[in-house]
Write a protein that holds these residues in place. Structure first.
Motif, PDB file in Angstrom:
ATOM      1  N   LEU A  66       0.934  -1.114   0.000  1.00 59.28           N
ATOM      2  CA  LEU A  66       0.004  -0.169   0.044  1.00 59.28           C
ATOM      3  C   LEU A  66       0.766   1.449   0.136  1.00 59.28           C
ATOM      4  CD1 LEU A  66      -3.099  -0.361   2.387  1.00 59.28           C
ATOM      5  CD2 LEU A  66      -3.137   0.024  -0.007  1.00 59.28           C
ATOM      6  N   LEU A  83       1.213   7.008  -6.521  1.00 62.14           N
ATOM      7  CA  LEU A  83       0.130   8.144  -6.557  1.00 62.14           C
ATOM      8  C   LEU A  83       0.728   9.715  -6.333  1.00 62.14           C
ATOM      9  CD1 LEU A  83      -2.929   6.230  -4.940  1.00 62.14           C
ATOM     10  CD2 LEU A  83      -2.730   7.017  -7.200  1.00 62.14           C
ATOM     11  N   THR A 131       1.834  16.039 -12.021  1.00 63.61           N
ATOM     12  CA  THR A 131       0.628  17.087 -12.404  1.00 63.61           C
ATOM     13  C   THR A 131       0.774  18.415 -11.893  1.00 63.61           C
ATOM     14  OG1 THR A 131      -0.760  15.084 -11.917  1.00 63.61           O
ATOM     15  CG2 THR A 131      -1.834  17.287 -12.461  1.00 63.61           C
ATOM     16  N   ARG A 184      -4.633  21.922   3.059  1.00 63.68           N
ATOM     17  CA  ARG A 184      -5.132  20.464   2.938  1.00 63.68           C
ATOM     18  C   ARG A 184      -4.577  19.235   3.772  1.00 63.68           C
ATOM     19  NH1 ARG A 184      -6.962  16.784  -1.063  1.00 63.68           N
ATOM     20  NH2 ARG A 184      -5.315  15.296  -0.776  1.00 63.68           N
ATOM     21  N   LEU A 193      -8.039  11.780   9.219  1.00 64.95           N
ATOM     22  CA  LEU A 193      -7.406  10.617   9.464  1.00 64.95           C
ATOM     23  C   LEU A 193      -7.403  10.323  11.087  1.00 64.95           C
ATOM     24  CD1 LEU A 193      -4.478  10.741   7.052  1.00 64.95           C
ATOM     25  CD2 LEU A 193      -6.316   9.097   7.005  1.00 64.95           C
ATOM     26  N   PHE A 247       1.625   9.475   9.948  1.00 61.23           N
ATOM     27  CA  PHE A 247       1.456  10.246   8.902  1.00 61.23           C
ATOM     28  C   PHE A 247       2.300  11.214   8.729  1.00 61.23           C
ATOM     29  CE2 PHE A 247      -2.118   7.525   8.301  1.00 61.23           C
ATOM     30  CZ  PHE A 247      -2.525   7.397   6.887  1.00 61.23           C
ATOM     31  N   MET A 273      -5.862  24.282 -17.082  1.00 61.17           N
ATOM     32  CA  MET A 273      -5.672  24.268 -15.670  1.00 61.17           C
ATOM     33  C   MET A 273      -6.788  23.338 -15.047  1.00 61.17           C
ATOM     34  SD  MET A 273      -3.759  25.676 -13.391  1.00 61.17           S
ATOM     35  CE  MET A 273      -3.535  25.599 -11.730  1.00 61.17           C
ATOM     36  N   TYR A 321      -5.659  19.868 -15.148  1.00 62.56           N
ATOM     37  CA  TYR A 321      -5.120  19.543 -14.079  1.00 62.56           C
ATOM     38  C   TYR A 321      -5.679  19.483 -12.827  1.00 62.56           C
ATOM     39  CZ  TYR A 321      -1.087  20.746 -17.203  1.00 62.56           C
ATOM     40  OH  TYR A 321      -0.384  20.817 -18.484  1.00 62.56           O
ATOM     41  N   GLN A 380      -7.182  16.249 -12.726  1.00 57.36           N
ATOM     42  CA  GLN A 380      -6.502  15.204 -12.612  1.00 57.36           C
ATOM     43  C   GLN A 380      -6.091  14.850 -11.149  1.00 57.36           C
ATOM     44  OE1 GLN A 380      -2.563  14.959 -14.794  1.00 57.36           O
ATOM     45  NE2 GLN A 380      -3.938  15.425 -16.555  1.00 57.36           N
ATOM     46  N   LEU A 381      -5.606  16.168 -10.599  1.00 57.43           N
ATOM     47  CA  LEU A 381      -5.229  16.210  -9.000  1.00 57.43           C
ATOM     48  C   LEU A 381      -6.456  15.523  -8.168  1.00 57.43           C
ATOM     49  CD1 LEU A 381      -3.488  19.713  -8.227  1.00 57.43           C
ATOM     50  CD2 LEU A 381      -2.720  17.254  -7.935  1.00 57.43           C
ATOM     51  N   LEU A 420      -6.483  11.693  -8.478  1.00 50.18           N
ATOM     52  CA  LEU A 420      -5.437  11.129  -7.566  1.00 50.18           C
ATOM     53  C   LEU A 420      -5.563  11.319  -6.271  1.00 50.18           C
ATOM     54  CD1 LEU A 420      -2.372  12.589  -9.780  1.00 50.18           C
ATOM     55  CD2 LEU A 420      -3.022  10.318  -9.572  1.00 50.18           C
ATOM     56  N   ARG A 421      -6.149  12.593  -5.803  1.00 48.30           N
ATOM     57  CA  ARG A 421      -6.271  12.636  -4.235  1.00 48.30           C
ATOM     58  C   ARG A 421      -7.305  11.615  -3.781  1.00 48.30           C
ATOM     59  NH1 ARG A 421      -5.466  19.276  -4.196  1.00 48.30           N
ATOM     60  NH2 ARG A 421      -3.288  19.232  -3.901  1.00 48.30           N
ATOM     61  N   GLN A 445      -7.969   8.852  -4.895  1.00 47.48           N
ATOM     62  CA  GLN A 445      -7.237   7.389  -4.790  1.00 47.48           C
ATOM     63  C   GLN A 445      -6.519   7.592  -3.458  1.00 47.48           C
ATOM     64  OE1 GLN A 445      -5.657   5.596  -8.200  1.00 47.48           O
ATOM     65  NE2 GLN A 445      -6.254   7.361  -9.445  1.00 47.48           N
ATOM     66  N   ILE A 446      -5.858   8.621  -3.302  1.00 49.28           N
ATOM     67  CA  ILE A 446      -4.814   8.530  -1.821  1.00 49.28           C
ATOM     68  C   ILE A 446      -5.719   8.364  -0.647  1.00 49.28           C
ATOM     69  CG2 ILE A 446      -3.213   9.877  -0.716  1.00 49.28           C
ATOM     70  CD1 ILE A 446      -2.243  10.942  -3.265  1.00 49.28           C
ATOM     71  N   SER A 447      -6.859   9.068  -0.709  1.00 53.06           N
ATOM     72  CA  SER A 447      -7.806   9.177   0.507  1.00 53.06           C
ATOM     73  C   SER A 447      -8.262   7.539   0.879  1.00 53.06           C
ATOM     74  CB  SER A 447      -8.804  10.158   0.192  1.00 53.06           C
ATOM     75  OG  SER A 447      -8.546  11.310   0.302  1.00 53.06           O
ATOM     76  N   LEU A 460      -6.948   4.993  -0.388  1.00 52.14           N
ATOM     77  CA  LEU A 460      -5.743   4.117   0.185  1.00 52.14           C
ATOM     78  C   LEU A 460      -5.405   4.302   1.783  1.00 52.14           C
ATOM     79  CD1 LEU A 460      -2.609   3.682  -1.976  1.00 52.14           C
ATOM     80  CD2 LEU A 460      -2.266   4.096   0.606  1.00 52.14           C
ATOM     81  N   ASP A 461      -5.301   5.565   2.163  1.00 55.40           N
ATOM     82  CA  ASP A 461      -5.448   5.925   3.449  1.00 55.40           C
ATOM     83  C   ASP A 461      -6.309   5.189   4.413  1.00 55.40           C
ATOM     84  OD1 ASP A 461      -3.034   7.352   2.935  1.00 55.40           O
ATOM     85  OD2 ASP A 461      -3.890   9.440   3.015  1.00 55.40           O
ATOM     86  N   ASP A 482      -7.671   2.543   3.575  1.00 54.93           N
ATOM     87  CA  ASP A 482      -7.241   0.959   3.844  1.00 54.93           C
ATOM     88  C   ASP A 482      -5.956   0.917   4.737  1.00 54.93           C
ATOM     89  OD1 ASP A 482      -9.099   0.427   1.919  1.00 54.93           O
ATOM     90  OD2 ASP A 482      -7.680   0.138   0.250  1.00 54.93           O
TER      91      ASP A 482
END
Lengths: 395, 395
Positions: free
Chosen positions: A25, A32, A39, A52, A60, A78, B1, B4, B7-8, B11-12, B14-16, B18-19, B21
């Motif tokens: 992970l 990621l 980006t 952020r 979290l 973290f 812009m 982007y 895209q950001l 990705l974010r 996905q990160i959240s 993952l966090d 998990d």
């Protein structure tokens, strides 16, 4: 008892499997966050968005609490995860800005040999960077600088200060004459341990090998130890080599446990330094300066000598202050052959390309006899995400 | 812009995910290590197996490297994970040994009010323990001790020393007369920040509120600040309350950012202390001593006065040394009304039930005028897993 052993084995296998999942992970997370960095490079956005980060961390912490994890546990974890992510993203940006520094092989000159603190710092610095590492151990700071100047090495890693023994003047004096640029920095913990080559204990030790500065940093331990012969060596690695060669239960070296292991030595006592917080700061120098993207935090190191009139240094420092430039270090060194003058080494926060920095340098040029930028480089220290919210009392 | 931004955002998200998990895995890991602790309790095995920890960590470092994670990243992360696991397991053992300390509500007396450093330390200490927390803010150390002695509180959290300002003598003097026992300890970072109640900046501040000891710890910052009125307050929380009430852009308090947030204050500068490593050590006291299981590391605090002859203290300390008992702190305090005698407070590593400890106490009884065990309690500090192997140069 065998029942318990079986139970423990079963639980431990589950933990190991879970740790493998954790690593996977974390590796996916790194991918990621690197994509986020790519980006941001395209969109010209800064690496860190601390508002952020704080919001995320608070979420979290709350989610962790629901799962029975303490706020300080989630915060500590973290902090490590975010620090690694920020360092990786910064490195990615720095690489993009300096494509020609991307080499398949980095030849790096450092003091001592395998196992020295400089060696460990070199390993750490380049572990995050692409390309293979070729370590070139040297006997003196002069030799290290020569290696890079003559293109026998690409980089030099030089210790510049230590929390307990202070600045390393010899390195500052070398910097006065070199054409090399500072391209990076790092701090590395210095944890002195008592290292032995065969089965023995502290009471049996009669002879101790170490670098003189190491003896100075461990003077309380030496005083406690009492009747022991102290043998100063050129480097920590030389002390380790000596002890491994002697293979004698009455001799020991002082150095890091990780370094000692390279010589087959075992740490039988640790934390020997008088000051428990013992760190060294290293600089990384190269023939060409690097460009530091404005999106990542930078430091700039200047060296200057002021005109001979009272208050000249203070006036120079006021210029920095008036341009809102924060000074993180000031070191003065006498100029060889010129007893009335001093050279000042100044570290400031900020990028050489910044407007206020350019302004300050212009003003300083008119007030100093000599002024040179030794380098502008990415700041290594990543400040942890702050969580100030009332429901996240994690520190 | 916008591209982007999209895209950001992707990705974010996905990160959240993952966090989330990650947190779930960490909670599951905590469950497994608690099961390990339960098994160890039954099998009478020690909590830590450092040889096993080292082997595991080396494997994790190698596996991590294959996934592109640096050795120092994996090491730092698993130090945090192992520390939390060890603390949890130790607490579980301590609970089993003291079933009557398991309360649905812990009433805890501490100095100051919401937001004080003692308040934050209290939150931290009890966050790992079962039961609700009822905080009882007090105005003096005397009042805190009274609350526990009179059964209005179950515990008191008392600051005992600070890395920059030293021991807190008032607390030591209180301990001389109380019947309470030390049942725990913790250290807590003290990070002074400049806290304001409305939109302003450092240059506008004319009046500063803080505890006198805080002013002492931040004297360099005050000197830099220059022309500012300094108003000493009884506690950090009182200073925060004052600034929040005044709602004036020219006033500020010094305290922790986390504490200030409870009063709606914002930190506009941080790291104000002269010494960057600033920690306070707290002790936790209760009416009844606790029993510390032999499987977890313990500290014992003694208080004694020696007979009036030269070298009496040294002789007492030799007794500890001869029994291989490591002293971590020695503090002497005058005895009120008896100017020729002193009371010595001694912290040693070890469990009261240990053979050598019992032997040393027996010998000391014969040599001292007064000897009392103030408490035996679990050591809070968890030493990180060492990784000395050559292929794991992580520090």
């Amino acid at each position: 008892m065998t029942d318990y052993t079986q139970q423990l084995d079963g639980l431990r296998q589950q933990i190991s499997a879970l740790d493998a999942d954790l690593l996977a992970l974390l590796a996916r997370r790194q991918q990621l966050t690197n994509d986020v960095a790519e980006t941001k490079i395209k969109a010209h956005l800064p690496v860190r968005d601390t508002a952020r980060e704080e919001k995320l961390l608070i979420k979290l912490i709350k989610d962790g609490q629901k799962l029975g994890l303490t706020p300080q546990y989630v915060t500590s974890l973290f902090h490590v995860i975010i620090e690694d992510s920020v360092l990786n993203q910064q490195m990615l940006l720095a690489q993009r800005a300096n494509p020609d520094s991307d080499r398949p092989l980095n030849r790096v000159a450092f003091l001592g040999d395998k196992g020295s603190y400089s060696y460990l710092a070199t390993q750490k610095y380049f572990s995050r960077r692409p390309g293979e590492l070729l370590e070139i151990g040297c006997k003196s700071f002069n030799e290290i600088i020569d290696k890079v100047e003559s293109n026998e090495a690409d980089y030099a890693v030089l210790p510049i200060e230590n929390t307990s023994s202070g600045s390393i003047n010899e390195v500052y004096d070398q910097l006065q004459h070199t054409s090399l640029s500072i391209v990076g920095e790092l701090t590395h913990p210095v944890r002195h341990a008592l290292l032995v080559g065969c089965d023995t204990d502290t009471k049996q030790i009669r002879t101790l090998y170490a670098h003189p500065q190491v003896f100075a940093q461990c003077s309380h331990f030496l005083a406690e130890l009492g009747n022991v012969d102290v043998k100063p060596m050129d480097s920590t690695s030389a002390a380790m080599l000596k002890v491994s060669e002697l293979n004698d239960p009455t001799v020991a070296a002082i150095g890091s446990a990780a370094g000692g292991e390279l010589y087959g030595l075992t740490a039988i006592e640790s934390n020997l330094a008088n000051q428990k917080e013992n760190h060294s700061r290293f600089i990384v120098v190269a023939r060409k300066p690097v460009e530091v993207p404005l999106q990542i935090p930078a430091k700039t190191t200047l060296v200057m000598s002021t005109v001979q009139k009272p208050g000249a240094l203070v006036e120079a420092l006021v210029v920095l202050k008036d341009n809102d430039i924060n000074m993180t270090k000031l070191e003065s060194r006498p100029i060889h052959g010129n007893p009335w003058e001093e050279m000042f080494y100044i570290d400031v926060e900020g990028n050489l390309q910044d407007g206020p920095m350019q302004m300050a340098l212009d003003q300083l040029k008119g007030m100093t006899r000599y002024l040179k930028v030794l380098g502008c480089y990415p700041t290594e220290e990543v400040s942890p995400t702050k969580v100030a919210a009332a429901n996240a009392l994690s520190e």
